[in-house]
Scaffold this active site. Structure first.
Site, PDB file in Angstrom:
ATOM      1  N   GLN A  97      88.245 -38.846   4.628  1.00  0.00           N
ATOM      2  CA  GLN A  97      86.904 -39.391   4.455  1.00  0.00           C
ATOM      3  C   GLN A  97      86.940 -40.671   3.623  1.00  0.00           C
ATOM      4  O   GLN A  97      87.794 -40.835   2.753  1.00  0.00           O
ATOM      5  CB  GLN A  97      85.996 -38.355   3.794  1.00  0.00           C
ATOM      6  CG  GLN A  97      85.710 -37.160   4.695  1.00  0.00           C
ATOM      7  CD  GLN A  97      84.784 -36.154   4.038  1.00  0.00           C
ATOM      8  OE1 GLN A  97      84.908 -35.849   2.864  1.00  0.00           O
ATOM      9  NE2 GLN A  97      83.857 -35.622   4.801  1.00  0.00           N
ATOM     10  N   VAL A  99      84.901 -37.465  -2.336  1.00  0.00           N
ATOM     11  CA  VAL A  99      84.811 -37.094  -0.916  1.00  0.00           C
ATOM     12  C   VAL A  99      85.668 -35.851  -0.742  1.00  0.00           C
ATOM     13  O   VAL A  99      86.572 -35.586  -1.533  1.00  0.00           O
ATOM     14  CB  VAL A  99      85.276 -38.228   0.021  1.00  0.00           C
ATOM     15  CG1 VAL A  99      84.287 -39.378   0.001  1.00  0.00           C
ATOM     16  CG2 VAL A  99      86.675 -38.716  -0.342  1.00  0.00           C
ATOM     17  N   SER A 100      85.388 -35.091   0.304  1.00  0.00           N
ATOM     18  CA  SER A 100      86.020 -33.772   0.433  1.00  0.00           C
ATOM     19  C   SER A 100      87.465 -33.790   0.889  1.00  0.00           C
ATOM     20  O   SER A 100      88.201 -32.847   0.667  1.00  0.00           O
ATOM     21  CB  SER A 100      85.200 -32.887   1.378  1.00  0.00           C
ATOM     22  OG  SER A 100      83.912 -32.680   0.844  1.00  0.00           O
ATOM     23  N   SER A 101      87.879 -34.867   1.579  1.00  0.00           N
ATOM     24  CA  SER A 101      89.246 -34.901   2.080  1.00  0.00           C
ATOM     25  C   SER A 101      89.775 -36.325   2.094  1.00  0.00           C
ATOM     26  O   SER A 101      89.018 -37.289   1.968  1.00  0.00           O
ATOM     27  CB  SER A 101      89.315 -34.309   3.493  1.00  0.00           C
ATOM     28  OG  SER A 101      88.709 -35.192   4.414  1.00  0.00           O
TER      29      SER A 101
END
Length: 205
Positions: free
Chosen positions: A13, A8-10
């Site tokens: 998330q 996931v990007s961050s």
């Protein structure tokens, strides 16, 4: 051995949906590698750890190609390194009918050609999406600034005691009877916040 790669990007998330997919495939938790990081490059701790584990004949599952990464050249390089240099396989669950490296291998040289074409197309799409995300973020920040919105953490309001101290000490500071350092200590604030407070205070006096 079967492995799962989740990204996931961050940190905000939730990776649980992807993790559940891997568990449903019967992959043990110790072989599910999770990164909470941007897909702009492959310098990710869990991804690099997975590559140390993977051996010829192993099978790696990922939810979608953009979970592997969002860099066009990087996706192609990593895919080929895993499937051709190491000799493992990758299955992209979102496009399983198209992206199962085992199918391409069974087709010989023609399979390599088809794999390269599909991979180039979807890698390009993944990279373009990353660029769109960055553009939307930049536009959002610009619009917020234009509307006078402050980005980042909200400023902590002064307590009643701090407000009283500010009124008491401000004239002493202006008269140079106390230093700025002493003023900051009494208010219990850092230098940057101190001058923000003074600026705000002088506007409303």
């Amino acid at each position: 051995m079967r492995m799962g790669y989740v990204r996931v990007s961050s940190k905000d998330q939730n990776e649980q949906r992807q993790v559940n997919k891997m568990r449903q495939l019967g992959i043990e938790d110790r072989y599910i590698f999770v990164d909470k990081q941007s897909g702009k490059n492959f310098d990710r701790p869990q991804y690099q750890l997975m590559k140390q584990f993977v051996r010829e004949g192993d099978l790696i599952y990922i939810d979608a190609l953009d979970r592997l990464g969002r860099d066009y050249d990087g996706i192609i390089k990593e895919w080929k390194e895993i499937t051709r240099d190491i000799g493992a396989d990758i299955v992209v669950l979102e496009n399983e009918s198209l992206f199962d490296s085992r199918k391409f291998k069974s087709m010989g040289d023609m399979g390599k050609l088809m794999e390269d074409q599909f991979l180039s197309l979807l890698s390009y799409v993944a990279e373009q999406e990353r660029k769109k995300i960055r553009q939307r973020q930049a536009e959002g920040i610009a619009q917020a600034k234009a509307k006078g919105k402050t980005l980042g953490r909200p400023k902590k309001e002064l307590s009643t005691e701090q407000t009283a101290l500010l009124k008491e000490l401000y004239p002493l500071w202006k008269a140079k009877e106390i230093t700025a350092v002493e003023f900051m200590k009494r208010l219990d604030v850092k230098k940057t916040r101190f001058y923000e407070i003074i600026k705000e205070y002088e506007k409303v006096r």
